[in-house]
Write a protein that holds these residues in place. Structure first.
Motif, PDB file in Angstrom:
ATOM      1  N   ALA A  15      -9.713   7.824   3.476  1.00 38.21           N
ATOM      2  CA  ALA A  15      -8.499   6.697   3.818  1.00 38.21           C
ATOM      3  C   ALA A  15      -8.731   5.263   3.212  1.00 38.21           C
ATOM      4  O   ALA A  15      -7.765   4.723   2.245  1.00 38.21           O
ATOM      5  N   LEU A  16      -9.997   4.983   3.118  1.00 37.12           N
ATOM      6  CA  LEU A  16     -10.414   3.632   2.427  1.00 37.12           C
ATOM      7  C   LEU A  16     -10.364   3.646   0.706  1.00 37.12           C
ATOM      8  O   LEU A  16      -9.800   2.887  -0.003  1.00 37.12           O
ATOM      9  N   LEU A  17     -10.670   5.121   0.226  1.00 35.62           N
ATOM     10  CA  LEU A  17     -10.566   5.201  -1.153  1.00 35.62           C
ATOM     11  C   LEU A  17      -9.230   5.187  -1.554  1.00 35.62           C
ATOM     12  O   LEU A  17      -8.828   4.683  -2.451  1.00 35.62           O
ATOM     13  N   VAL A  18      -8.240   6.130  -0.804  1.00 35.46           N
ATOM     14  CA  VAL A  18      -6.776   6.024  -1.126  1.00 35.46           C
ATOM     15  C   VAL A  18      -6.309   4.522  -1.111  1.00 35.46           C
ATOM     16  O   VAL A  18      -5.625   4.318  -2.037  1.00 35.46           O
ATOM     17  N   LEU A  19      -6.466   3.792  -0.059  1.00 34.85           N
ATOM     18  CA  LEU A  19      -5.926   2.303   0.087  1.00 34.85           C
ATOM     19  C   LEU A  19      -6.420   1.743  -1.016  1.00 34.85           C
ATOM     20  O   LEU A  19      -5.715   0.817  -1.613  1.00 34.85           O
ATOM     21  N   ALA A  20      -7.741   1.859  -1.455  1.00 31.59           N
ATOM     22  CA  ALA A  20      -8.368   0.996  -2.671  1.00 31.59           C
ATOM     23  C   ALA A  20      -7.643   1.569  -3.822  1.00 31.59           C
ATOM     24  O   ALA A  20      -7.524   0.493  -4.697  1.00 31.59           O
ATOM     25  N   SER A  22      -4.575   2.389  -4.286  1.00 32.66           N
ATOM     26  CA  SER A  22      -3.463   1.985  -4.226  1.00 32.66           C
ATOM     27  C   SER A  22      -3.101   0.795  -4.836  1.00 32.66           C
ATOM     28  O   SER A  22      -2.195   0.281  -5.431  1.00 32.66           O
ATOM     29  N   LYS A  23      -3.848  -0.292  -5.104  1.00 26.57           N
ATOM     30  CA  LYS A  23      -3.914  -1.493  -5.654  1.00 26.57           C
ATOM     31  C   LYS A  23      -3.959  -1.185  -7.126  1.00 26.57           C
ATOM     32  O   LYS A  23      -2.997  -1.723  -7.774  1.00 26.57           O
ATOM     33  N   PHE A  24      -4.562  -0.266  -7.701  1.00 27.46           N
ATOM     34  CA  PHE A  24      -4.342   0.371  -9.186  1.00 27.46           C
ATOM     35  C   PHE A  24      -3.135   0.792  -9.495  1.00 27.46           C
ATOM     36  O   PHE A  24      -2.359   0.300 -10.395  1.00 27.46           O
ATOM     37  N   VAL A  25      -2.547   1.448  -8.397  1.00 27.16           N
ATOM     38  CA  VAL A  25      -1.163   2.041  -8.664  1.00 27.16           C
ATOM     39  C   VAL A  25      -0.075   0.980  -8.681  1.00 27.16           C
ATOM     40  O   VAL A  25       0.924   0.947  -9.345  1.00 27.16           O
ATOM     41  N   PHE A  26      -0.384  -0.211  -7.702  1.00 33.97           N
ATOM     42  CA  PHE A  26       0.560  -1.171  -7.608  1.00 33.97           C
ATOM     43  C   PHE A  26       0.809  -2.013  -8.483  1.00 33.97           C
ATOM     44  O   PHE A  26       2.005  -2.157  -9.242  1.00 33.97           O
ATOM     45  N   PHE A  27      -0.115  -2.263  -9.190  1.00 38.41           N
ATOM     46  CA  PHE A  27      -0.322  -3.073 -10.351  1.00 38.41           C
ATOM     47  C   PHE A  27      -0.218  -2.396 -11.828  1.00 38.41           C
ATOM     48  O   PHE A  27      -0.039  -3.238 -12.878  1.00 38.41           O
ATOM     49  N   GLU A  28      -0.523  -1.302 -11.991  1.00 39.85           N
ATOM     50  CA  GLU A  28      -0.607  -0.536 -13.600  1.00 39.85           C
ATOM     51  C   GLU A  28       0.643   0.112 -13.487  1.00 39.85           C
ATOM     52  O   GLU A  28       0.951   0.510 -14.634  1.00 39.85           O
ATOM     53  N   THR A  42      -0.455  -4.731  -1.722  1.00 37.14           N
ATOM     54  CA  THR A  42      -2.034  -4.908  -1.761  1.00 37.14           C
ATOM     55  C   THR A  42      -2.340  -5.536  -0.659  1.00 37.14           C
ATOM     56  O   THR A  42      -3.581  -5.339  -0.040  1.00 37.14           O
ATOM     57  N   MET A  43      -1.373  -6.458   0.038  1.00 35.38           N
ATOM     58  CA  MET A  43      -2.093  -7.105   1.144  1.00 35.38           C
ATOM     59  C   MET A  43      -2.015  -6.354   2.631  1.00 35.38           C
ATOM     60  O   MET A  43      -2.898  -6.459   3.590  1.00 35.38           O
ATOM     61  N   VAL A  44      -0.968  -5.419   2.496  1.00 38.46           N
ATOM     62  CA  VAL A  44      -0.973  -4.604   3.607  1.00 38.46           C
ATOM     63  C   VAL A  44      -2.098  -3.656   3.504  1.00 38.46           C
ATOM     64  O   VAL A  44      -2.728  -3.425   4.460  1.00 38.46           O
ATOM     65  N   ALA A  45      -2.239  -3.027   2.367  1.00 34.92           N
ATOM     66  CA  ALA A  45      -3.544  -2.049   2.199  1.00 34.92           C
ATOM     67  C   ALA A  45      -4.716  -2.888   2.628  1.00 34.92           C
ATOM     68  O   ALA A  45      -5.773  -2.200   3.343  1.00 34.92           O
ATOM     69  N   ALA A  46      -4.961  -3.999   2.334  1.00 33.19           N
ATOM     70  CA  ALA A  46      -6.247  -4.756   2.591  1.00 33.19           C
ATOM     71  C   ALA A  46      -6.329  -5.094   3.795  1.00 33.19           C
ATOM     72  O   ALA A  46      -7.350  -4.767   4.687  1.00 33.19           O
ATOM     73  N   ALA A  47      -5.099  -5.246   4.708  1.00 37.51           N
ATOM     74  CA  ALA A  47      -5.312  -5.522   6.048  1.00 37.51           C
ATOM     75  C   ALA A  47      -5.498  -4.165   6.719  1.00 37.51           C
ATOM     76  O   ALA A  47      -6.434  -4.234   7.768  1.00 37.51           O
ATOM     77  N   ILE A  48      -5.094  -3.028   6.315  1.00 30.13           N
ATOM     78  CA  ILE A  48      -5.337  -1.735   7.123  1.00 30.13           C
ATOM     79  C   ILE A  48      -6.878  -1.341   6.770  1.00 30.13           C
ATOM     80  O   ILE A  48      -7.713  -1.126   7.629  1.00 30.13           O
ATOM     81  N   LYS A  49      -7.472  -1.472   5.559  1.00 27.80           N
ATOM     82  CA  LYS A  49      -8.444  -1.541   5.130  1.00 27.80           C
ATOM     83  C   LYS A  49      -9.668  -2.284   6.066  1.00 27.80           C
ATOM     84  O   LYS A  49     -10.618  -1.845   6.474  1.00 27.80           O
ATOM     85  N   SER A  50      -9.439  -3.622   6.324  1.00 24.59           N
ATOM     86  CA  SER A  50     -10.159  -4.426   7.115  1.00 24.59           C
ATOM     87  C   SER A  50     -10.312  -3.964   8.743  1.00 24.59           C
ATOM     88  O   SER A  50     -11.229  -3.858   9.261  1.00 24.59           O
ATOM     89  N   VAL A  51      -9.064  -3.601   8.966  1.00 24.11           N
ATOM     90  CA  VAL A  51      -9.125  -2.944  10.495  1.00 24.11           C
ATOM     91  C   VAL A  51      -9.846  -1.813  10.546  1.00 24.11           C
ATOM     92  O   VAL A  51     -10.759  -1.449  11.431  1.00 24.11           O
ATOM     93  N   LEU A  52      -9.828  -0.909   9.487  1.00 25.31           N
ATOM     94  CA  LEU A  52     -10.763   0.468   9.571  1.00 25.31           C
ATOM     95  C   LEU A  52     -12.200   0.054   9.590  1.00 25.31           C
ATOM     96  O   LEU A  52     -13.123   0.433  10.259  1.00 25.31           O
ATOM     97  N   ILE A  53     -12.415  -0.609   8.623  1.00 28.75           N
ATOM     98  CA  ILE A  53     -13.926  -1.195   8.508  1.00 28.75           C
ATOM     99  C   ILE A  53     -14.413  -1.815   9.953  1.00 28.75           C
ATOM    100  O   ILE A  53     -15.492  -1.489  10.223  1.00 28.75           O
TER     101      ILE A  53
END
Length: 90
Positions: A15-20, A22-28, A42-53
């Motif tokens: 899940a962390l890999l997919v969320l990471a 997603s930033k590439f997909v959003f901006f590319e 990207t901010m939503v994905a970062a928040a989810i990654k933070s909660v998981l970590i």
């Protein structure tokens, strides 16, 4: 029991890999996302990654609730300090 925790940590890692990614997909792919949408995604994905970590890899999920509330209080105070610093620079 150990197999269950390996499966859980593997799922979180994926899940962390997919969320990471997603930033590439959003901006590319600007033809699909505006800058605002990419930034918000990207901010939503970062928040989810933070909660998981914090929840799983730092084991906060299994700690006492008082420690969780203390961490949330520290986060809130840090946000207030950043907001105050932002307005004091001008």
């Amino acid at each position: 029991m150990a197999s269950d925790s390996v499966k859980l940590y593997t799922a979180i890692y994926v899940a962390l890999l997919v969320l990471a990614f997603s930033k590439f997909v959003f901006f590319e792919f600007p033809e699909y996302f505006t800058y605002g949408q990419a930034f918000a995604g990207t901010m939503v994905a970062a928040a989810i990654k933070s909660v998981l970590i914090v929840g799983y890899f730092q084991h906060l999920r299994w700690e006492n609730k008082s420690l969780t509330y203390l961490m949330l209080l520290a986060l809130g105070l840090a946000m207030l300090l950043m907001a105050a610093a932002t307005y004091s620079i001008t």
